[in-house]
Write a protein that holds these residues in place. Sequence first.
Motif, short mmCIF file in Angstrom:
data_model
loop_
_atom_site.label_atom_id
_atom_site.label_comp_id
_atom_site.label_asym_id
_atom_site.label_seq_id
_atom_site.Cartn_x
_atom_site.Cartn_y
_atom_site.Cartn_z
N LYS A 59 0.82 -1.22 0.00
CA LYS A 59 0.00 0.00 0.00
C LYS A 59 0.85 1.26 0.00
O LYS A 59 0.56 2.22 -0.72
N ASP A 76 -9.19 4.57 0.67
CA ASP A 76 -9.09 3.13 0.45
C ASP A 76 -10.21 2.66 -0.48
O ASP A 76 -11.29 3.27 -0.53
N CYS A 98 -7.03 5.93 7.81
CA CYS A 98 -6.78 6.11 6.38
C CYS A 98 -6.91 7.58 5.99
O CYS A 98 -6.13 8.08 5.17
N GLU A 102 1.70 4.90 7.70
CA GLU A 102 0.94 5.73 8.64
C GLU A 102 1.84 6.31 9.75
O GLU A 102 1.86 7.53 9.94
#
Length: 236
Positions: free
Chosen positions: A74, A94, A162, A184
């Motif tokens: 990701k 997402d 997210c 993150e």
Amino acid sequence: MLLSVIVPAYNEEKTIQRVLSRLESIQLLSPFEKEIIVINDCSKDQTERAVTEFQSLHPNLDLTYLKHEVNQGKGAALHTGFRAAKGDYIIVQDADLEYDPEEFNLLLKPIINGYADVVYGSRFMGGRPHRILFFWHSIGNKMLTFASNMFTNLNLTDMETCYKLFRADLLKGLKLEEKRFGFEPEVTAKISRIKGIRIYEVGVSYYGRTYEEGKKINWKDGFRAIYCILKYGLGG
């Protein structure tokens, strides 16, 4: 003003068209318009067919489709999207419908009102819908946020969310390394060190998935997040 919506996708054929349909339909607060950038991280299902089919049926939508020939994670997909983004601000969406794009405007308000450079959408504050799922996941998220806050001196309630909205020049000025879910804590640590940065947080809804429904993050990613909090929190 242009908002770049970055959509990393891996094996999301069941939901990607619904996500894109919602993104197309949202009306952003003035003066914002949107561009959508989908990055297919070498999906093994029909994600590509679903995106290109949607693209052909909506030729007037500002939608860019990019793909990786090898699965990279990701974080790597986000890096590709950030490089392609033309917007003044960047947000991640997402491809799994766990977050509602209609709530972009909640994050944009502190920007439009001149208060914020970065806005996080917290699943753990406010009175919006939140699906009840995994106890230990929620404890893990709160522990990771607590550990991250110790190093960044922020008082976030949801570091792992997210929904992170960034001023594009600030985000593109960071040297980001993490290829998977370590993005993150890395981006949080690095953005927190920018002198004078104004970070806000607003409550958002959360329509989480079970693993049977396609959730991908696992305990190994939790350990990687701890490593990233230590590494980047200490200046890595």
